[in-house]
Motif scaffolding. Structure first.
Motif, PDB file in Angstrom:
ATOM      1  N   LYS A 180       0.905  -1.206  -0.060  1.00 37.11           N
ATOM      2  CA  LYS A 180      -0.016  -0.146   0.045  1.00 37.11           C
ATOM      3  C   LYS A 180       0.872   1.328   0.151  1.00 37.11           C
ATOM      4  N   ASP A 181       1.799   1.390   0.866  1.00 37.47           N
ATOM      5  CA  ASP A 181       2.743   2.242   1.066  1.00 37.47           C
ATOM      6  C   ASP A 181       3.568   2.654  -0.551  1.00 37.47           C
ATOM      7  N   LEU A 182       4.110   1.329  -0.981  1.00 40.81           N
ATOM      8  CA  LEU A 182       4.663   1.750  -2.364  1.00 40.81           C
ATOM      9  C   LEU A 182       3.954   2.394  -3.621  1.00 40.81           C
ATOM     10  N   ARG A 183       2.677   1.758  -3.364  1.00 37.19           N
ATOM     11  CA  ARG A 183       1.630   2.328  -4.414  1.00 37.19           C
ATOM     12  C   ARG A 183       1.080   3.873  -4.149  1.00 37.19           C
ATOM     13  N   LYS A 184       1.042   4.101  -2.834  1.00 39.02           N
ATOM     14  CA  LYS A 184       1.032   5.488  -2.607  1.00 39.02           C
ATOM     15  C   LYS A 184       1.838   6.532  -3.076  1.00 39.02           C
ATOM     16  N   CYS A 185       3.223   5.908  -2.754  1.00 41.16           N
ATOM     17  CA  CYS A 185       4.629   6.751  -3.017  1.00 41.16           C
ATOM     18  C   CYS A 185       4.540   6.978  -4.666  1.00 41.16           C
ATOM     19  N   LEU A 186       4.287   5.758  -5.294  1.00 41.22           N
ATOM     20  CA  LEU A 186       4.248   5.661  -6.904  1.00 41.22           C
ATOM     21  C   LEU A 186       3.282   6.722  -7.396  1.00 41.22           C
ATOM     22  N   ARG A 187       1.990   6.520  -6.980  1.00 38.14           N
ATOM     23  CA  ARG A 187       0.698   7.582  -7.223  1.00 38.14           C
ATOM     24  C   ARG A 187       1.204   8.868  -7.151  1.00 38.14           C
ATOM     25  N   LYS A 188       1.945   9.257  -6.067  1.00 37.55           N
ATOM     26  CA  LYS A 188       2.477  10.671  -5.818  1.00 37.55           C
ATOM     27  C   LYS A 188       3.476  10.913  -7.083  1.00 37.55           C
ATOM     28  N   ALA A 189       4.354  10.036  -7.390  1.00 33.91           N
ATOM     29  CA  ALA A 189       5.546  10.541  -8.111  1.00 33.91           C
ATOM     30  C   ALA A 189       4.913  10.402  -9.775  1.00 33.91           C
ATOM     31  N   VAL A 190       3.868   9.681 -10.126  1.00 36.88           N
ATOM     32  CA  VAL A 190       3.056   9.578 -11.187  1.00 36.88           C
ATOM     33  C   VAL A 190       2.492  11.065 -11.619  1.00 36.88           C
ATOM     34  N   ILE A 191       1.718  11.160 -10.320  1.00 38.50           N
ATOM     35  CA  ILE A 191       1.105  12.632 -10.704  1.00 38.50           C
ATOM     36  C   ILE A 191       1.855  13.937 -10.799  1.00 38.50           C
ATOM     37  N   ALA A 192       3.204  13.475 -10.181  1.00 40.83           N
ATOM     38  CA  ALA A 192       3.795  14.851 -10.152  1.00 40.83           C
ATOM     39  C   ALA A 192       4.840  14.788 -11.474  1.00 40.83           C
ATOM     40  N   ASN A 193       4.368  13.669 -12.419  1.00 42.16           N
ATOM     41  CA  ASN A 193       5.362  13.543 -13.645  1.00 42.16           C
ATOM     42  C   ASN A 193       6.656  13.359 -13.254  1.00 42.16           C
ATOM     43  N   LYS A 194       7.123  12.564 -12.227  1.00 42.91           N
ATOM     44  CA  LYS A 194       8.490  12.098 -12.106  1.00 42.91           C
ATOM     45  C   LYS A 194       8.602  10.810 -12.299  1.00 42.91           C
TER      46      LYS A 194
END
Length: 696
Positions: A242-256
């Motif tokens: 869950k934590d990995l998905r949450k962190c990845l989601r944030k990075a995707v939304i920020a275009n990182k």
């Protein structure tokens, strides 16, 4: 009626790709697995749901962006996914641009054999322009010559170093069986007639070591975005999924980070996992930045949050003629809510529009709704004065959202109605089509009375003429395609335009002095008024500007529109009795023509970016042909036993190239071409064009 789906469960996404990457097939599978369609439609047999226009079904390509709504359950509850399937053919670039402008996320589809192709780069740059978070799907992995790693590498090399694999294929080409989820570290196989049964298993032993290596590469990229997770990873602690998905989601939304998935849409492999990922990683309307606009009264920048309680604002991103209901206007609601029967204010045209019916689109099917909310993408029927890029808003809180800019047309043809009856219908048809498509322009040649239509390519104009025939029942003859040249100037100049007529009774008097200077390519026209002390009365200034614009439209060198020019009106004189708007309009036009002639006017021609794929034995012949066409070869490389030539060639030299390439390569060569930029025409060729125009 209350909102059915909370905003955090809404996704507005586009499917974008190079032509023939399998984008429409991919969207068809999404509709099948989400229950919108109960039968799988195939593009190649003309049954794709999203390709609902007759011309799309005939040609097996997508022309208009079709909008549809579907639902997918992952985690807690259903997600509403609004999808826009966009065309891949570069002639329809306006469709891609206007769609990206209103989307929150995108899935970019790639051909697993070809990897990144020219139009993949174009749509990627357009998504960059609008800062659209995205994920990738490497499709067609079942085809001979397909390679996940080569395609992934081409994305990393040509598009972004932020691409990160979330899956590995189990087998390739005819041996493609399933995929490995690199976050969960499980293998997924697609069973049943339509791959609808997902079977989760342990990773096959022979792929275990490779999967571990890729898993750690993925984790390193994700934890680099979060200090706490980085410490857990370095301390070799297990990190919760869950934590990995949450962190990845944030990075995707920020275009990182840009997650990459794989499979075969045609063979029903991999689609459900992409649907999960759309819900896991792409943003809801709440997670994208508040939309910005301008207050039309104060010209200050204002923002609108994605919130049902804010004042209503929406952007009309597409106008389409529907054979059953008339004019459909598609719009994206950015803030507030809207009910049928209410009025909205078009802040661009200063016109109040009544909202009669609101439709939620399922491609060519439609569902009527009473109310729409922030984040929705819907259509309405019968707006009178709303065009692509206009803002619809609450009259008590006006806002003008950023418009959508479109490329200039590069190709023109003469069009003539066959009968008098066709003549009347043709005007209506052309106007309706140009309202729909901002890259389709109509011009009437005042001297010859001919109608000239311009667009982005031969296919673009061919389809518009075909639509005119089928939808509007207009028969017309079309001339040979002509290049839509432009004109510009290379240096500054000044001139006076004086128009004086005395003929019994009231005369005509207009006198202006202007300065002109060149602007950078694409900057357009700018008019400055530096008149002081009333040497020209204020009411005549708009007429001067109008005269200048008309002169620019008719060109100086060979009658082509003059672009990227700044004109300053700095002096002049008037007559108390004889001055009129018409006299100043003519004076403005005369001044512009005189100044432009001294400012080193030149012709510009469209230069196309070309990619030709040929078997090796024909490589030399094709290179020779391109050189004879004033082509500049940029690079050549190998792709799955074929040679790829990347070059820049003037559009004027490219008519008939399809036939030449067929004969040079015995039918085995293919090419794609897109507009790149305008460049100065060489002097000898410029002379030929001017002389040719005179003969016309």
């Amino acid at each position: 009626m209350a909102r059915q789906y909370p905003l955090e469960k809404v996704r507005n996404i586009g499917i974008i790709a190079h032509i023939d990457a399998g984008k429409t097939t991919f969207t068809e599978r999404i509709l099948f697995y989400t229950g919108i369609s109960h039968k799988i439609g195939e593009t190649h047999d003309g049954a794709a749901i999203m390709d609902w226009m007759e011309q799309e079904r005939e040609r097996g390509i997508t022309i208009t962006s079709a909008a549809t709504t579907c639902f997918w359950e992952v985690g807690e509850g259903k997600n509403r996914i609004n999808i826009i399937d966009t065309p891949g053919h570069i002639d329809f670039t306006a469709e891609v641009q206007r769609s990206l402008r209103v989307l929150d996320g995108a899935v970019v589809v790639f051909d697993g054999v070809a990897g990144v192709e020219p139009q993949s780069e174009t749509v990627w740059r357009q998504a960059d322009k609008y800062k659209v978070p995205r994920m990738c799907f490497i499709n067609k992995l079942d085809r001979t010559g397909a390679s996940f790693e080569k395609s992934l590498d081409s994305i990393a090399q040509k598009l972004t170093p932020n691409a990160v694999a979330l899956q590995l294929p189990i087998g390739e080409e005819e041996n493609l069986e399933g995929v490995i989820d690199l976050l969960k570290m499980k293998a997924f196989y697609f069973k049943g007639d339509f791959g609808q049964e997902l079977e989760e298993k342990e990773i096959p032993p022979e792929l275990k070591e490779k999967a571990e290596k890729w898993h750690h590469q993925l984790l390193e990229k994700i934890v680099a975005e979060d200090e706490e997770l980085m410490n857990q990873y370095l301390g070799e602690k297990e990190i919760d999924l869950k934590d990995l998905r949450k962190c990845l989601r944030k990075a995707v939304i920020a275009n990182k980070l840009i997650p990459v998935f794989t499979g075969s849409a045609l063979k029903n492999k991999g689609i459900q996992l992409v649907l999960d990922a759309i819900c896991h990683y792409l943003p809801s309307p709440l997670e994208v930045a508040a939309v910005q606009g301008i207050d039309p009264k104060t010209e200050e920048i204002i923002k609108r949050k994605t919130d049902d309680n804010e004042k209503f604002s929406a952007l009309a991103f597409k106008v389409a003629t529907d054979p059953y209901v008339g004019t459909l206007t598609f719009f994206r609601v950015y803030s507030g809510t809207l009910k049928t029967g209410s009025y909205v204010y078009n802040s661009v045209t200063n016109y109040k529009e009544r909202i009669g019916r609101i439709l939620r689109m399922h491609s060519a099917e439609r569902e009527e709704v009473e109310e729409v909310y922030a984040g929705d993408i819907v259509a309405t029927v019968g707006l009178k004065k709303t065009q692509t890029g206009n803002t619809l808003c609450d009259e008590s809180a006006p806002i003008i959202l950023e418009n959508i800019t479109f490329p200039e047309p590069v190709i023109s043809v003469k069009i003539e109605p066959k009968t008098r009856e066709d003549q009347e219908k043709m005007g209506t048809a052309l106007n309706r089509l140009s309202n729909e498509d901002p890259t389709f322009k109509i011009k009437r040649d005042l001297e010859t009375g001919e109608t000239i239509i311009s667009g982005m390519g031969e296919l673009h104009l061919d389809i518009l003429v075909n639509r005119m025939k089928k939808e509007f029942k207009v028969e017309a003859s079309v001339g040979r395609p002509q290049v839509a040249y432009k004109e510009t100037i290379k240096k500054e100049a000044e001139a006076q335009g004086k128009y004086i007529r005395q003929s019994g009774g009231r005369g005509q008097y207009g006198d202006v002095k202007i300065r002109i200077k060149p602007k950078k390519q694409g900057e357009g026209f700018k008019f400055n008024n530096e008149i002081k002390g009333g040497v020209i009365p204020q009411e005549f200034i708009p007429a001067v500007e109008k005269g200048i614009k008309e002169a620019l439209d008719n060109g100086i060198v060979a009658g082509y529109p003059m672009v990227d020019t700044e004109v300053t009106l700095y002096d002049g004189s008037y007559h108390d009795v004889d001055s009129s708007e018409n006299a100043f309009k003519i004076a403005g036009s005369m001044a512009l023509q005189a100044a432009a002639k001294q400012a080193n006017p030149i012709l510009l021609e469209p230069i196309m970016k070309l990619e030709v794929v040929v078997p090796e034995e024909y490589f030399g012949d094709v290179i020779g042909d391109l050189s004879s066409k004033r082509g500049k070869v940029e690079e050549t490389f190998d792709r799955a036993k074929m040679k790829v030539i990347s070059a820049y060639v003037p559009l004027a030299e490219m008519f008939g190239f399809a036939t030449i390439l067929r004969s040079l390569t015995k039918g085995r060569g293919t090419f794609t071409m897109e507009f790149d930029k305008f460049e100065e025409v060489p002097v000898n060729i410029s002379q030929e064009i001017v002389e040719g125009k005179k003969k016309d």
